[in-house]
Design a protein around this motif. Structure first.
Motif, PDB file in Angstrom:
ATOM      1  N   ILE A 191       0.850  -1.190   0.000  1.00  0.00           N
ATOM      2  CA  ILE A 191       0.000   0.000   0.000  1.00  0.00           C
ATOM      3  C   ILE A 191       0.884   1.237   0.000  1.00  0.00           C
ATOM      4  O   ILE A 191       2.034   1.192   0.439  1.00  0.00           O
ATOM      5  N   ARG A 192       0.312   2.320  -0.491  1.00  0.00           N
ATOM      6  CA  ARG A 192       0.994   3.617  -0.489  1.00  0.00           C
ATOM      7  C   ARG A 192      -0.046   4.676  -0.178  1.00  0.00           C
ATOM      8  O   ARG A 192      -1.155   4.615  -0.687  1.00  0.00           O
ATOM      9  N   ILE A 193       0.344   5.631   0.652  1.00  0.00           N
ATOM     10  CA  ILE A 193      -0.529   6.751   0.995  1.00  0.00           C
ATOM     11  C   ILE A 193       0.134   8.013   0.483  1.00  0.00           C
ATOM     12  O   ILE A 193       1.292   8.298   0.816  1.00  0.00           O
ATOM     13  N   ILE A 194      -0.613   8.765  -0.334  1.00  0.00           N
ATOM     14  CA  ILE A 194      -0.079   9.991  -0.909  1.00  0.00           C
ATOM     15  C   ILE A 194      -0.951  11.173  -0.506  1.00  0.00           C
ATOM     16  O   ILE A 194      -2.121  11.005  -0.162  1.00  0.00           O
ATOM     17  N   GLY A 195      -0.372  12.336  -0.546  1.00  0.00           N
ATOM     18  CA  GLY A 195      -1.100  13.563  -0.249  1.00  0.00           C
ATOM     19  C   GLY A 195      -0.554  14.690  -1.097  1.00  0.00           C
ATOM     20  O   GLY A 195       0.601  14.662  -1.525  1.00  0.00           O
ATOM     21  N   TRP A 196      -1.377  15.692  -1.366  1.00  0.00           N
ATOM     22  CA  TRP A 196      -0.951  16.820  -2.190  1.00  0.00           C
ATOM     23  C   TRP A 196      -0.205  17.833  -1.333  1.00  0.00           C
ATOM     24  O   TRP A 196      -0.688  18.254  -0.294  1.00  0.00           O
ATOM     25  N   SER A 197       0.983  18.211  -1.777  1.00  0.00           N
ATOM     26  CA  SER A 197       1.786  19.211  -1.084  1.00  0.00           C
ATOM     27  C   SER A 197       1.729  20.514  -1.875  1.00  0.00           C
ATOM     28  O   SER A 197       2.188  20.568  -3.017  1.00  0.00           O
ATOM     29  N   THR A 198       1.153  21.560  -1.274  1.00  0.00           N
ATOM     30  CA  THR A 198       1.094  22.849  -1.963  1.00  0.00           C
ATOM     31  C   THR A 198       2.474  23.494  -2.036  1.00  0.00           C
ATOM     32  O   THR A 198       2.753  24.247  -2.959  1.00  0.00           O
ATOM     33  N   ALA A 251      -4.586  -6.716   7.754  1.00  0.00           N
ATOM     34  CA  ALA A 251      -3.667  -6.085   8.696  1.00  0.00           C
ATOM     35  C   ALA A 251      -4.087  -4.654   8.935  1.00  0.00           C
ATOM     36  O   ALA A 251      -4.662  -4.015   8.059  1.00  0.00           O
ATOM     37  N   ALA A 252      -3.800  -4.170  10.131  1.00  0.00           N
ATOM     38  CA  ALA A 252      -4.046  -2.772  10.482  1.00  0.00           C
ATOM     39  C   ALA A 252      -2.706  -2.142  10.800  1.00  0.00           C
ATOM     40  O   ALA A 252      -1.879  -2.726  11.494  1.00  0.00           O
ATOM     41  N   ILE A 253      -2.490  -0.941  10.258  1.00  0.00           N
ATOM     42  CA  ILE A 253      -1.212  -0.254  10.424  1.00  0.00           C
ATOM     43  C   ILE A 253      -1.454   1.130  11.013  1.00  0.00           C
ATOM     44  O   ILE A 253      -2.363   1.838  10.590  1.00  0.00           O
ATOM     45  N   ASN A 254      -0.643   1.513  11.986  1.00  0.00           N
ATOM     46  CA  ASN A 254      -0.620   2.877  12.484  1.00  0.00           C
ATOM     47  C   ASN A 254       0.382   3.624  11.609  1.00  0.00           C
ATOM     48  O   ASN A 254       1.589   3.420  11.730  1.00  0.00           O
ATOM     49  N   ILE A 255      -0.092   4.485  10.715  1.00  0.00           N
ATOM     50  CA  ILE A 255       0.798   5.101   9.734  1.00  0.00           C
ATOM     51  C   ILE A 255       1.663   6.205  10.334  1.00  0.00           C
ATOM     52  O   ILE A 255       2.701   6.542   9.781  1.00  0.00           O
ATOM     53  N   GLU A 290       4.450   4.218   3.046  1.00  0.00           N
ATOM     54  CA  GLU A 290       4.561   3.152   2.055  1.00  0.00           C
ATOM     55  C   GLU A 290       4.930   1.857   2.761  1.00  0.00           C
ATOM     56  O   GLU A 290       5.792   1.845   3.631  1.00  0.00           O
ATOM     57  N   ASN A 291       4.261   0.785   2.408  1.00  0.00           N
ATOM     58  CA  ASN A 291       4.548  -0.540   2.943  1.00  0.00           C
ATOM     59  C   ASN A 291       4.557  -1.512   1.775  1.00  0.00           C
ATOM     60  O   ASN A 291       3.518  -1.751   1.162  1.00  0.00           O
TER      61      ASN A 291
END
Length: 189
Positions: A88-95, A137-141, A105-106
């Motif tokens: 999995i990957r978590i992305i976000g927009w950076s201004t 699975a549960a992950i604390n990001i 990322e895992n």
């Protein structure tokens, strides 16, 4: 002969890739005035603006595997996606950078394809379900550590959802035709 300059006017986004007997996993952004959905199409994460199609974005930076599901966080700031290899990957927009940045990322969260993702309302924990030896699975990001592991299912898990706010409850269903409810994250099963 004159040279012509081309400018990007918009993107004609592809439709989600379908697979027989499997549903298309897409999600809608929970906040904002525009209606925005996200889904995978091969190795592309399509962020499609339904209100103004010219604002559609395709994210495919360093995506090594086929994307199987996507899910926005409750505040709409982050977008998580899973792939066919269990990462999995978590992305976000950076201004500040005017680009997408990777928050988490895992590479080996599950040993098989990720079928569904679910966020907690505090945007700190995410649950992934799917195929393989480790089906959920549960992950604390924020901390980067595992927040629990689910047991009890014999087949591939197809969907999950977290009931917010605390105390959290997780409902999971799979190919074994069982629906199970887990209470509390971290899961201690």
């Amino acid at each position: 002969m004159e040279s012509s300059a081309f400018t990007l006017q918009g993107i004609f986004s592809p439709n989600p890739q379908t697979k027989r007997a499997n549903r298309v996993k897409w999600c809608m952004k929970p906040t904002g005035d525009d209606k925005i959905i996200a889904y995978g199409c091969q190795k592309n994460l399509v962020i499609r603006n339904l209100s103004d199609p010219s604002k559609t974005v395709i994210y495919n930076t360093q995506v090594p595997n086929i994307i199987t599901c996507a899910k926005y966080s409750a505040n709409g700031n982050y977008l998580a996606y899973g792939d066919e290899k269990g990462s999995i990957r978590i992305i976000g927009w950076s201004t500040a950078e005017n680009d997408w940045v990777i928050k988490y990322e895992n590479q080996n969260m599950l040993n098989g394809a990720v079928s569904d993702l679910s966020w907690t309302d505090d945007h700190q924990k995410i649950v992934a379900v799917g195929a393989g030896g480790k089906r959920a699975a549960a992950i604390n990001i924020e901390m980067g550590n595992q927040a629990g592991e689910l047991v009890g299912h014999n087949g591939t898990l197809l969907c999950c959802d977290v009931k917010n706010p605390k105390p959290y409850k997780l409902i999971v269903s799979g190919e074994d035709k069982e629906i199970q409810v887990y209470k509390g994250i971290p899961f201690t099963l």
